[in-house]
Design a protein around this motif. Structure first.
Motif, mmCIF file in Angstrom:
data_model
loop_
_atom_site.group_PDB
_atom_site.id
_atom_site.type_symbol
_atom_site.label_atom_id
_atom_site.label_comp_id
_atom_site.label_asym_id
_atom_site.label_seq_id
_atom_site.Cartn_x
_atom_site.Cartn_y
_atom_site.Cartn_z
ATOM 1 N N VAL A 103 109.248 53.121 -52.207
ATOM 2 C CA VAL A 103 108.550 51.868 -51.371
ATOM 3 C C VAL A 103 107.082 51.430 -52.144
ATOM 4 O O VAL A 103 106.266 52.412 -52.362
ATOM 5 N N PHE A 104 107.003 50.220 -52.235
ATOM 6 C CA PHE A 104 105.630 49.559 -52.765
ATOM 7 C C PHE A 104 104.937 49.612 -51.497
ATOM 8 O O PHE A 104 105.278 48.701 -50.670
ATOM 9 N N LEU A 105 103.871 50.019 -51.197
ATOM 10 C CA LEU A 105 102.574 49.754 -50.232
ATOM 11 C C LEU A 105 101.979 48.458 -50.656
ATOM 12 O O LEU A 105 101.096 48.106 -49.625
ATOM 13 N N GLY A 106 101.706 48.278 -51.813
ATOM 14 C CA GLY A 106 100.471 47.199 -52.099
ATOM 15 C C GLY A 106 99.043 47.881 -52.195
ATOM 16 O O GLY A 106 99.041 48.903 -52.167
ATOM 17 N N ASP A 107 98.375 46.821 -51.917
ATOM 18 C CA ASP A 107 96.818 47.019 -51.626
ATOM 19 C C ASP A 107 96.563 47.880 -50.502
ATOM 20 O O ASP A 107 96.790 47.357 -49.307
ATOM 21 N N VAL A 108 95.904 49.087 -50.637
ATOM 22 C CA VAL A 108 95.841 49.862 -49.442
ATOM 23 C C VAL A 108 94.158 50.323 -49.553
ATOM 24 O O VAL A 108 93.844 50.641 -50.795
ATOM 25 N N PRO A 109 93.325 50.256 -48.771
ATOM 26 C CA PRO A 109 91.948 50.616 -48.776
ATOM 27 C C PRO A 109 92.040 52.273 -49.162
ATOM 28 O O PRO A 109 92.616 52.824 -48.571
ATOM 29 N N GLU A 110 90.985 52.473 -49.918
ATOM 30 C CA GLU A 110 90.972 53.769 -50.244
ATOM 31 C C GLU A 110 90.683 54.618 -49.110
ATOM 32 O O GLU A 110 91.092 55.692 -49.171
ATOM 33 N N ARG A 111 90.075 54.112 -47.869
ATOM 34 C CA ARG A 111 89.533 54.999 -46.982
ATOM 35 C C ARG A 111 90.641 55.438 -46.034
ATOM 36 O O ARG A 111 90.945 56.216 -45.275
ATOM 37 N N ALA A 112 92.052 54.696 -46.471
ATOM 38 C CA ALA A 112 93.296 54.858 -45.686
ATOM 39 C C ALA A 112 94.245 55.712 -46.374
ATOM 40 O O ALA A 112 95.313 56.252 -45.974
ATOM 41 N N LEU A 113 93.772 56.294 -47.499
ATOM 42 C CA LEU A 113 94.784 57.136 -48.265
ATOM 43 C C LEU A 113 95.174 58.360 -47.828
ATOM 44 O O LEU A 113 96.284 58.710 -47.627
ATOM 45 N N GLY A 114 94.180 58.991 -47.010
ATOM 46 C CA GLY A 114 94.289 60.064 -46.126
ATOM 47 C C GLY A 114 95.396 60.072 -45.093
ATOM 48 O O GLY A 114 96.406 60.811 -44.750
ATOM 49 N N ARG A 115 95.314 58.960 -44.503
ATOM 50 C CA ARG A 115 96.152 58.354 -43.368
ATOM 51 C C ARG A 115 97.646 58.338 -43.799
ATOM 52 O O ARG A 115 98.719 58.747 -43.448
ATOM 53 N N VAL A 116 97.910 57.762 -45.235
ATOM 54 C CA VAL A 116 99.024 57.516 -45.792
ATOM 55 C C VAL A 116 99.826 59.072 -46.255
ATOM 56 O O VAL A 116 101.047 59.196 -45.934
ATOM 57 N N VAL A 117 98.947 59.745 -46.879
ATOM 58 C CA VAL A 117 99.335 61.088 -47.002
ATOM 59 C C VAL A 117 99.662 62.004 -45.818
ATOM 60 O O VAL A 117 100.729 62.645 -46.095
ATOM 61 N N ASP A 118 99.023 61.929 -44.672
ATOM 62 C CA ASP A 118 99.261 62.492 -43.596
ATOM 63 C C ASP A 118 100.589 61.781 -42.906
ATOM 64 O O ASP A 118 101.520 62.796 -42.147
ATOM 65 N N ALA A 119 101.022 60.719 -43.201
ATOM 66 C CA ALA A 119 102.218 60.084 -42.448
ATOM 67 C C ALA A 119 103.439 60.493 -43.248
ATOM 68 O O ALA A 119 104.419 60.637 -42.892
ATOM 69 N N VAL A 120 103.263 60.636 -44.680
ATOM 70 C CA VAL A 120 104.388 61.027 -45.632
ATOM 71 C C VAL A 120 104.532 62.200 -45.673
ATOM 72 O O VAL A 120 105.909 62.669 -46.056
ATOM 73 N N ALA A 121 103.669 63.118 -45.820
ATOM 74 C CA ALA A 121 103.856 64.570 -45.751
ATOM 75 C C ALA A 121 105.145 65.166 -45.061
ATOM 76 O O ALA A 121 105.969 65.759 -45.504
ATOM 77 N N PRO A 122 105.228 64.813 -43.925
ATOM 78 C CA PRO A 122 106.221 65.497 -42.957
ATOM 79 C C PRO A 122 107.444 64.965 -43.546
ATOM 80 O O PRO A 122 108.653 65.507 -43.302
ATOM 81 N N LEU A 123 107.703 63.718 -43.941
ATOM 82 C CA LEU A 123 108.930 63.028 -44.316
ATOM 83 C C LEU A 123 109.418 63.680 -45.548
ATOM 84 O O LEU A 123 110.698 63.790 -45.947
ATOM 85 N N VAL A 124 108.511 64.213 -46.594
ATOM 86 C CA VAL A 124 109.019 64.612 -47.848
ATOM 87 C C VAL A 124 108.827 66.299 -47.825
ATOM 88 O O VAL A 124 109.521 66.822 -48.785
ATOM 89 N N ALA A 125 108.508 66.801 -46.969
ATOM 90 C CA ALA A 125 108.414 68.359 -46.944
ATOM 91 C C ALA A 125 109.526 69.042 -46.909
ATOM 92 O O ALA A 125 109.579 69.964 -47.808
ATOM 93 N N ASP A 126 110.502 68.662 -46.234
ATOM 94 C CA ASP A 126 111.815 69.294 -46.424
ATOM 95 C C ASP A 126 112.927 68.449 -46.796
ATOM 96 O O ASP A 126 114.222 68.709 -46.572
ATOM 97 N N CYS A 127 112.440 67.362 -47.715
ATOM 98 C CA CYS A 127 113.500 66.640 -48.513
ATOM 99 C C CYS A 127 114.118 67.288 -49.435
ATOM 100 O O CYS A 127 113.564 67.748 -50.420
#
Length: 106
Positions: free
Chosen positions: A44-68
């Motif tokens: 998925v392409f997220l486009g322009d994301v503020p650098e300050r939001a990077l941690g929130r993106v990682v936190d949201a995605v981590a559980p989805l891919v942890a057991d993928c």
């Protein structure tokens, strides 16, 4: 920063190299090959994301891919992106298998 979520293909490199070796392009196209360590399958392409939001993106995605589990994909077709009239990238599409589509939706 421009972000996408994707993964590196583990076993497709040999097939892609073989295909690329057989391609011939016009000298008018300013093409260069991307190093294999930068090859990826965009989920998925997220486009322009503020650098300050990077941690929130990682936190949201981590559980989805942890057991993928590994996802087997089939290489589909070559296409110019964004279009054949204004090519910036030569892309290799993958067949949208159910596991990949589920991951994308999540």
């Amino acid at each position: 920063m421009r972000l996408f979520l994707g993964f590196a293909p583990e076993s497709a490199e040999r097939a892609v190299y073989s295909l690329c070796d057989r391609l011939e392009f016009s000298d008018e196209l300013p093409l260069r090959w991307v190093a294999p360590e930068n090859w990826h399958i965009t989920v998925v392409f997220l486009g322009d994301v503020p650098e300050r939001a990077l941690g929130r993106v990682v936190d949201a995605v981590a559980p989805l891919v942890a057991d993928c589990p590994p996802i087997a994909v089939t290489l589909d077709e070559l296409e110019w992106f964004p279009s054949a009239l204004k090519p910036r990238l030569l892309t290799l599409r993958v067949d949208p298998v159910p596991a990949l589509m589920t991951l994308q939706a999540e």
